[in-house]
Design a protein around this motif. Structure first.
Motif, PDB file in Angstrom:
ATOM      1  N   MET A   1       0.843  -1.197   0.000  1.00  0.00           N
ATOM      2  CA  MET A   1       0.000   0.000   0.000  1.00  0.00           C
ATOM      3  C   MET A   1       0.882   1.252   0.000  1.00  0.00           C
ATOM      4  O   MET A   1       1.926   1.288   0.656  1.00  0.00           O
ATOM      5  CB  MET A   1      -0.906  -0.006   1.245  1.00  0.00           C
ATOM      6  N   ASN A   2       0.489   2.276  -0.737  1.00  0.00           N
ATOM      7  CA  ASN A   2       1.150   3.576  -0.684  1.00  0.00           C
ATOM      8  C   ASN A   2       0.498   4.386   0.432  1.00  0.00           C
ATOM      9  O   ASN A   2      -0.708   4.609   0.414  1.00  0.00           O
ATOM     10  CB  ASN A   2       1.010   4.322  -2.014  1.00  0.00           C
ATOM     11  N   ILE A   3       1.312   4.825   1.392  1.00  0.00           N
ATOM     12  CA  ILE A   3       0.770   5.512   2.559  1.00  0.00           C
ATOM     13  C   ILE A   3       1.372   6.904   2.671  1.00  0.00           C
ATOM     14  O   ILE A   3       2.600   7.070   2.742  1.00  0.00           O
ATOM     15  CB  ILE A   3       1.059   4.714   3.848  1.00  0.00           C
ATOM     16  N   LEU A   4       0.508   7.903   2.677  1.00  0.00           N
ATOM     17  CA  LEU A   4       0.924   9.291   2.870  1.00  0.00           C
ATOM     18  C   LEU A   4       0.826   9.612   4.357  1.00  0.00           C
ATOM     19  O   LEU A   4      -0.242   9.490   4.952  1.00  0.00           O
ATOM     20  CB  LEU A   4       0.033  10.226   2.053  1.00  0.00           C
ATOM     21  N   LEU A   5       1.938   9.990   4.937  1.00  0.00           N
ATOM     22  CA  LEU A   5       2.011  10.234   6.373  1.00  0.00           C
ATOM     23  C   LEU A   5       1.709  11.705   6.665  1.00  0.00           C
ATOM     24  O   LEU A   5       2.341  12.596   6.097  1.00  0.00           O
ATOM     25  CB  LEU A   5       3.406   9.868   6.870  1.00  0.00           C
ATOM     26  N   ALA A   6       0.754  11.945   7.551  1.00  0.00           N
ATOM     27  CA  ALA A   6       0.311  13.321   7.835  1.00  0.00           C
ATOM     28  C   ALA A   6       1.238  14.005   8.843  1.00  0.00           C
ATOM     29  O   ALA A   6       0.856  14.309   9.971  1.00  0.00           O
ATOM     30  CB  ALA A   6      -1.127  13.313   8.348  1.00  0.00           C
ATOM     31  N   THR A   7       2.475  14.242   8.408  1.00  0.00           N
ATOM     32  CA  THR A   7       3.456  14.923   9.249  1.00  0.00           C
ATOM     33  C   THR A   7       4.612  15.395   8.379  1.00  0.00           C
ATOM     34  O   THR A   7       4.766  14.935   7.242  1.00  0.00           O
ATOM     35  CB  THR A   7       3.998  13.971  10.348  1.00  0.00           C
ATOM     36  N   SER A   8       5.418  16.271   8.922  1.00  0.00           N
ATOM     37  CA  SER A   8       6.669  16.651   8.254  1.00  0.00           C
ATOM     38  C   SER A   8       7.855  16.088   9.023  1.00  0.00           C
ATOM     39  O   SER A   8       9.007  16.352   8.694  1.00  0.00           O
ATOM     40  CB  SER A   8       6.779  18.188   8.173  1.00  0.00           C
ATOM     41  N   LEU A  20       6.568  -1.016   8.895  1.00  0.00           N
ATOM     42  CA  LEU A  20       5.671  -1.207   7.741  1.00  0.00           C
ATOM     43  C   LEU A  20       6.502  -1.475   6.489  1.00  0.00           C
ATOM     44  O   LEU A  20       6.421  -0.757   5.489  1.00  0.00           O
ATOM     45  CB  LEU A  20       4.778   0.025   7.561  1.00  0.00           C
ATOM     46  N   THR A  21       7.311  -2.525   6.545  1.00  0.00           N
ATOM     47  CA  THR A  21       8.313  -2.763   5.504  1.00  0.00           C
ATOM     48  C   THR A  21       7.721  -3.130   4.148  1.00  0.00           C
ATOM     49  O   THR A  21       8.387  -2.980   3.125  1.00  0.00           O
ATOM     50  CB  THR A  21       9.276  -3.890   5.947  1.00  0.00           C
ATOM     51  N   GLU A  22       6.498  -3.626   4.129  1.00  0.00           N
ATOM     52  CA  GLU A  22       5.892  -4.028   2.857  1.00  0.00           C
ATOM     53  C   GLU A  22       5.126  -2.885   2.195  1.00  0.00           C
ATOM     54  O   GLU A  22       4.504  -3.076   1.139  1.00  0.00           O
ATOM     55  CB  GLU A  22       4.958  -5.221   3.079  1.00  0.00           C
ATOM     56  N   HIS A  23       5.182  -1.710   2.810  1.00  0.00           N
ATOM     57  CA  HIS A  23       4.421  -0.569   2.312  1.00  0.00           C
ATOM     58  C   HIS A  23       5.355   0.610   2.031  1.00  0.00           C
ATOM     59  O   HIS A  23       6.441   0.703   2.596  1.00  0.00           O
ATOM     60  CB  HIS A  23       3.337  -0.179   3.323  1.00  0.00           C
ATOM     61  N   THR A  24       4.925   1.498   1.172  1.00  0.00           N
ATOM     62  CA  THR A  24       5.708   2.688   0.829  1.00  0.00           C
ATOM     63  C   THR A  24       5.188   3.876   1.625  1.00  0.00           C
ATOM     64  O   THR A  24       4.003   4.221   1.528  1.00  0.00           O
ATOM     65  CB  THR A  24       5.604   2.993  -0.682  1.00  0.00           C
ATOM     66  N   TYR A  63      -3.292   6.573  -2.754  1.00  0.00           N
ATOM     67  CA  TYR A  63      -2.636   6.686  -1.447  1.00  0.00           C
ATOM     68  C   TYR A  63      -3.653   6.606  -0.321  1.00  0.00           C
ATOM     69  O   TYR A  63      -4.713   7.228  -0.380  1.00  0.00           O
ATOM     70  CB  TYR A  63      -1.906   8.029  -1.310  1.00  0.00           C
ATOM     71  N   ALA A  64      -3.309   5.846   0.717  1.00  0.00           N
ATOM     72  CA  ALA A  64      -4.037   5.917   1.978  1.00  0.00           C
ATOM     73  C   ALA A  64      -3.337   6.980   2.822  1.00  0.00           C
ATOM     74  O   ALA A  64      -2.172   7.323   2.574  1.00  0.00           O
ATOM     75  CB  ALA A  64      -4.002   4.576   2.692  1.00  0.00           C
ATOM     76  N   VAL A  65      -4.035   7.518   3.803  1.00  0.00           N
ATOM     77  CA  VAL A  65      -3.442   8.543   4.673  1.00  0.00           C
ATOM     78  C   VAL A  65      -3.323   7.989   6.095  1.00  0.00           C
ATOM     79  O   VAL A  65      -4.274   7.433   6.635  1.00  0.00           O
ATOM     80  CB  VAL A  65      -4.305   9.823   4.703  1.00  0.00           C
ATOM     81  N   LEU A  66      -2.132   8.150   6.660  1.00  0.00           N
ATOM     82  CA  LEU A  66      -1.886   7.727   8.036  1.00  0.00           C
ATOM     83  C   LEU A  66      -1.456   8.931   8.867  1.00  0.00           C
ATOM     84  O   LEU A  66      -0.556   9.670   8.477  1.00  0.00           O
ATOM     85  CB  LEU A  66      -0.782   6.664   8.077  1.00  0.00           C
TER      86      LEU A  66
END
Length: 200
Positions: A1-8, A20-24, A63-66
């Protein structure tokens, strides 16, 4: 899964990516997105969910959002800093403090408490994952410990140098990455998330 992380916060990205090694995992800046969210809710889960939902409005397709909201809760301070962990000391000093001065401020406020039983604390991590409009998940985990009388360790970030994990026999900042992922609040929550991602 492509995951967009809500942080800088690149430190948080590194911690998530180790488990989360299997995800980007990508940050908004890597997709040329500007993201800023005011964390003004009363719970960690509400803040994490608010961030995830806000970023999900502009997320690219695929992208999912985390989002996470993490904090330190100290018993002797009535559960503070709590949801204001990153802004602790701001009211007194009039600006956001860097980690070092913020830790010093915390230690100063606990100076009257000399026994470790009086310095009990917990690190809390809430995660919110938005896959799409109707698939939204939240997780919350914690780790117990106490606040040391002085900083120890060069790893980690934030309050890690002053948070002693009795289970590990060390401050969070003195643990290597593998042990930190095992014991930390974010590590525990992310392992649960990893299990969840295998089901969705």
């Amino acid at each position: 899964m492509n995951i967009l992380l809500a942080t800088s916060n690149t430190h948080k990205k590194e911690e998530f990516a180790r488990i989360l090694t299997e995800h980007t995992i990508v940050l908004p800046s890597e997709l040329n997105l500007s993201f800023d969210f005011e964390e003004n809710a009363e719970t960690f889960t509400e803040n994490a969910l608010g961030k995830a939902l806000s970023l999900s409005k502009v997320v690219p397709k695929g992208y999912a959002v985390l989002a996470d909201d993490s904090g330190l809760c100290v018993d002797a301070l009535g559960g503070n800093p709590g949801v204001r962990t990153a802004r602790y000391g701001m009211e007194e000093f009039g600006h956001l403090l860097e980690a070092g001065p913020r830790n010093e401020y915390l230690l100063k406020n606990l100076k009257a408490f000399t026994r470790k039983e009086e310095r009990k604390a917990s690190f809390v991590c809430a995660l919110a994952l938005v896959v799409d409009t109707h698939r939204i998940y939240t997780i919350e985990e914690s780790v117990e410990g106490y606040i040391t009388e002085e900083a120890d360790g060069r790893g980690g970030f934030g309050y890690d140098p002053v948070f002693f994990v009795e289970e590990a026999g060390s401050t969070m900042a003195a643990l290597d990455n593998g042990k930190k992922d095992l014991y930390s609040h974010r590590g525990r929550a992310t392992r649960l998330l990893n299990t969840l991602l295998g089901e969705i």
